[in-house]
Design a protein around this motif. Structure first.
Motif, short mmCIF file in Angstrom:
data_model
loop_
_atom_site.label_atom_id
_atom_site.label_comp_id
_atom_site.label_asym_id
_atom_site.label_seq_id
_atom_site.Cartn_x
_atom_site.Cartn_y
_atom_site.Cartn_z
N PRO A 250 7.80 -34.92 -18.64
CA PRO A 250 8.15 -33.60 -19.18
C PRO A 250 8.57 -33.72 -20.63
N ARG A 251 8.43 -32.63 -21.38
CA ARG A 251 8.75 -32.63 -22.80
C ARG A 251 10.25 -32.47 -23.00
N LEU A 252 10.96 -33.56 -22.73
CA LEU A 252 12.40 -33.61 -22.87
C LEU A 252 12.76 -34.71 -23.86
N GLY A 253 14.02 -34.73 -24.28
CA GLY A 253 14.48 -35.81 -25.13
C GLY A 253 14.45 -37.13 -24.37
N ARG A 255 16.56 -39.51 -23.78
CA ARG A 255 17.68 -39.81 -22.88
C ARG A 255 17.50 -39.12 -21.54
N LEU A 256 17.15 -37.83 -21.55
CA LEU A 256 16.98 -37.07 -20.32
C LEU A 256 15.74 -37.54 -19.55
N GLN A 257 14.69 -37.93 -20.28
CA GLN A 257 13.51 -38.48 -19.61
C GLN A 257 13.89 -39.72 -18.80
N ARG A 258 14.66 -40.60 -19.41
CA ARG A 258 15.04 -41.84 -18.72
C ARG A 258 15.88 -41.55 -17.48
N ALA A 264 10.51 -43.34 -11.75
CA ALA A 264 9.22 -42.94 -11.20
C ALA A 264 8.10 -43.17 -12.20
N LEU A 265 8.35 -42.89 -13.47
CA LEU A 265 7.33 -43.10 -14.49
C LEU A 265 6.95 -44.57 -14.59
N ARG A 266 7.95 -45.43 -14.52
CA ARG A 266 7.67 -46.87 -14.59
C ARG A 266 6.83 -47.32 -13.39
N SER A 267 7.06 -46.69 -12.22
CA SER A 267 6.29 -47.06 -11.03
C SER A 267 4.85 -46.57 -11.13
N LEU A 268 4.61 -45.53 -11.92
CA LEU A 268 3.27 -44.96 -12.07
C LEU A 268 2.44 -45.68 -13.14
#
Length: 327
Positions: A250-253, A255-258, A264-268
């Motif tokens: 998502p288009r977030l800063g 810090r909030l993305q992490r 989940a992003l790292r698993s993908l």
């Protein structure tokens, strides 16, 4: 497999730059954006423009649309009014096309995709639009959230009946909800009798602090990790576990993305494609805009798949696996 017949993203050309960017300890910009687009028309009209472009690209006749869904977060131009019906009329959709409005903050677009796919089990096509136009003082695009910059714009995605064929398709999709977190933007504020001004950025910050005081700060992080990981696993299983060449957060800063999506992003995928440097967060249409930009930009080669991850206050997380087929 949910075929995507066409899509379009509408990003206004006029932009605004933050004169007071906040830097994190690692030197990155807190909101993760360089500039934010400024809309030149009411949000439903932006959605109509995006829809017309999408239908034109695929040479789809308006009578082929049996379901029209519109998603939004912020003010759509009037109170006590249905912007979905306005879009329906502006596009000249027929009387058998069902208009549906989705109002569940920033997860609206991804939710609409899944609901529409289930509706289309017996055939037809669904048009899903989003439109946002933020204006102060009711909604300050720079100050409403410390980690998010909000950009104006719209998107349109048309999907066909599950099992149909097309160059692009949603090969997997999943959603998870934890409504224990619904009070994060409400805090201890009482319900009001009449509509009025939206809470300021300072008031929303106070609401979050009130919520954390009641339930602690770990609930959001723990729920995000559990539910987003489940979304990713379910969507991958739905798609037959394809290799994911990149994932779009998502288009977030940063810090909030992490915090909310990192595990989940790292698993993908190890490749996170940041598509929001010049758009900011696009409200209910954030996932729809990402899908359209991947298609418009030709970011996938035939046979490749990408993951579009999303979420919104309430709290609902989503994962969409977008696959490009060889035609």
């Amino acid at each position: 497999m949910i075929p995507i017949l066409t899509s379009a993203a509408l990003i206004p050309e006029d932009v605004e730059v933050d004169g007071r960017p906040t830097l994190l300890d690692d030197g990155s910009v807190a909101k993760g954006v360089d500039s934010l687009p400024i809309g030149d028309a009411p949000a439903p009209d932006l959605a109509v423009r995006a829809a017309r472009e999408a239908l034109k690209r695929a040479n789809l006749h308006r009578d082929s649309i049996s379901l029209a869904m519109h998603c939004s977060v912020f003010h759509q131009g009037h109170h006590r009014w249905s912007p979905t019906h306005y879009i329906h009329e502006e596009l000249g959709l027929n009387e058998r096309c069902v208009p549906v409005g989705i109002s569940m903050l920033c997860s609206g677009g991804a939710v609409a995709l899944q609901v529409a796919a289930r509706y289309l089990a017996e055939g037809g096509a669904a048009l899903i639009t989003s439109g946002e136009r933020y204006r102060g003082p009711a909604w300050d695009r720079w100050e409403t959230h410390p980690d998010i910059g909000y950009g104006d714009g719209a998107a349109a995605v048309v999907i066909g009946s599950p099992g149909g064929s097309s160059e692009y398709a949603i090969s997997g999709i999943s959603q998870r909800t934890d409504s224990r977190l619904e009070g994060i933007e409400r805090g201890d504020r009482p319900f009001t009798e009449l509509p009025g001004a939206w809470p300021s950025g300072e008031e929303l910050s106070e609401a979050r602090e009130e919520f954390y005081a009641r339930v602690g700060r770990d609930m959001l992080r723990e729920s995000a990790g559990t539910n987003m990981a489940a979304c990713a696993e379910e969507a991958l299983a739905d798609a037959g576990f394809p290799e994911i060449v990149f994932a779009v957060p998502p288009r977030l800063g940063p810090r909030l993305q992490r915090v909310l999506f990192g595990e989940a992003l790292r698993s993908l995928s190890t490749d996170w494609r940041q598509l929001g440097r010049n758009t900011g967060h696009m409200g209910a249409g954030d996932s729809l805009v990402a899908i359209a930009q991947i298609m418009e930009g030709g970011l996938l080669e035939p046979g490749q798949s990408a993951a579009v991850v999303g979420g919104g206050g309430g709290f609902t997380w989503s994962c969409v696996i977008l696959t490009r087929h060889s035609i």
